[in-house]
Write a protein that holds these residues in place. Structure first.
Motif, PDB file in Angstrom:
ATOM      1  N   LEU A 110      28.841  37.514  49.697  1.00  0.00           N
ATOM      2  CA  LEU A 110      29.658  36.467  49.092  1.00  0.00           C
ATOM      3  C   LEU A 110      29.301  36.299  47.614  1.00  0.00           C
ATOM      4  CD1 LEU A 110      29.761  33.676  51.859  1.00  0.00           C
ATOM      5  CD2 LEU A 110      31.591  35.251  51.198  1.00  0.00           C
ATOM      6  N   PRO A 111      30.235  36.594  46.714  1.00  0.00           N
ATOM      7  CA  PRO A 111      29.943  36.508  45.276  1.00  0.00           C
ATOM      8  C   PRO A 111      30.220  35.108  44.718  1.00  0.00           C
ATOM      9  CG  PRO A 111      32.120  37.434  45.565  1.00  0.00           C
ATOM     10  CD  PRO A 111      31.589  37.147  46.962  1.00  0.00           C
ATOM     11  N   GLU A 160      34.806  31.464  43.695  1.00  0.00           N
ATOM     12  CA  GLU A 160      34.834  32.884  44.049  1.00  0.00           C
ATOM     13  C   GLU A 160      35.852  33.577  43.141  1.00  0.00           C
ATOM     14  OE1 GLU A 160      36.191  35.860  47.670  1.00  0.00           O
ATOM     15  OE2 GLU A 160      35.424  33.869  48.179  1.00  0.00           O
ATOM     16  N   ASP A 161      35.369  34.437  42.266  1.00  0.00           N
ATOM     17  CA  ASP A 161      36.242  35.164  41.336  1.00  0.00           C
ATOM     18  C   ASP A 161      37.160  34.226  40.558  1.00  0.00           C
ATOM     19  OD1 ASP A 161      35.128  37.573  42.217  1.00  0.00           O
ATOM     20  OD2 ASP A 161      36.587  37.740  43.841  1.00  0.00           O
ATOM     21  N   GLY A 162      36.615  33.099  40.103  1.00  0.00           N
ATOM     22  CA  GLY A 162      37.383  32.160  39.304  1.00  0.00           C
ATOM     23  C   GLY A 162      38.244  31.199  40.099  1.00  0.00           C
ATOM     24  N   ASN A 163      38.233  31.312  41.409  1.00  0.00           N
ATOM     25  CA  ASN A 163      39.024  30.431  42.274  1.00  0.00           C
ATOM     26  C   ASN A 163      38.119  29.383  42.926  1.00  0.00           C
ATOM     27  OD1 ASN A 163      41.562  31.862  41.973  1.00  0.00           O
ATOM     28  ND2 ASN A 163      40.638  33.477  43.220  1.00  0.00           N
TER      29      ASN A 163
END
Length: 262
Positions: A110-111, A160-163
């Motif tokens: 999980l990034p 997560e990825d800007g979200n």
């Protein structure tokens, strides 16, 4: 009916343990902050049916003085119920933990990252979305935003990825952070938000996260029940100014490590 002008005149410690301790419509920023400082949180009626139900069920106890009315005479008393459960479900910041499976997901794939106060209003609105009953009314949200501007209310965001995929918000009072609500758009994101909040609050001298309502979600993260009297003691101002919580963007992966190494 027994009415008191403000929370300082209400003996919360003698109030009922498992029902509303007061009714009153004052959701102003000052009124809201005073309530939290007294160990009380609001549950606004989401519609006229709920407001009427409050009156039908509790009017006798109000008349008998067992439940007090707080605020101005002209305000509709049954628009907002106020609660202070005894015992109180809390999460000691030193004991908050993730499940093994979620910690493993954070370590391996999980990034996610976390922030503090990056999107307070958005977190509040996400917490309101699709919730029934809709206790986060426009008036309450407006006061929460103002308390955020004044430095009393805070949010943690999970990205997560800007979200924005999860978050939690609430008020800081004394050595307690009272969590009003949380949300998730990815499984486990709200638990990560709470764990991140505990870590940041601990660095600022915080002791307890107040869960307000008992649930398996809370107990599974290290929650315990404490007597109301003990909880209220933690709300008292400290002798020195408490430091602010860290605001840096941080990797959520760190929360999967033992508490002492975060």
């Amino acid at each position: 009916m027994s009415r008191c002008p403000g929370w300082e005149a209400l003996d919360v410690l003698r109030a009922a343990p498992d029902g509303p301790v007061a009714f009153g419509a004052d959701l102003s920023p000052a009124g809201l902050l005073a309530a939290y400082r007294a160990g009380v949180y609001p549950f606004p009626a989401s519609d006229e049916y709920t407001r009427t139900l409050n009156e039908v069920v509790f009017a006798d106890q109000v008349q008998q003085g067992r439940i007090r009315l707080v605020g101005e005479e002209s305000a509709d008393p049954y628009a907002v119920s106020w609660w202070s459960p005894d015992p109180r479900p809390v999460l000691p910041v030193s004991a908050v933990h993730l499940s093994r499976s979620l910690a493993r997901r954070l370590r391996n794939k999980l990034p996610w990252s976390t922030t503090l106060d990056r999107q307070f209003e958005r977190v509040v609105l996400e917490c309101r979305a699709d919730r029934i009953p809709r206790w986060l009314t426009e008036e309450l949200i407006s006061s929460l935003i103002r308390l955020h501007e004044l430095g009393h209310a805070h949010s943690v965001e999970v990205w997560e990825d800007g979200n924005l995929v999860g978050g939690v918000f609430g008020l800081r009072v004394g050595s307690v952070f009272s969590m009003d609500s949380m949300f998730f758009r990815r499984s486990g994101a709200s638990k990560v938000a709470v764990t991140d909040l505990a870590a940041r609050f601990a660095q600022a001298g915080g002791v307890l996260l107040d869960a307000q309502r008992e649930s398996p979600h809370v107990s599974g993260m290290g929650g315990i029940l404490v007597p109301r009297e003990q909880y209220v003691r933690h709300l008292r101002p400290t002798a020195r100014d408490s430091p602010p919580m860290p605001t840096a963007t941080l990797p959520a992966r760190r929360l999967a490590q033992p508490t002492g190494s975060r």
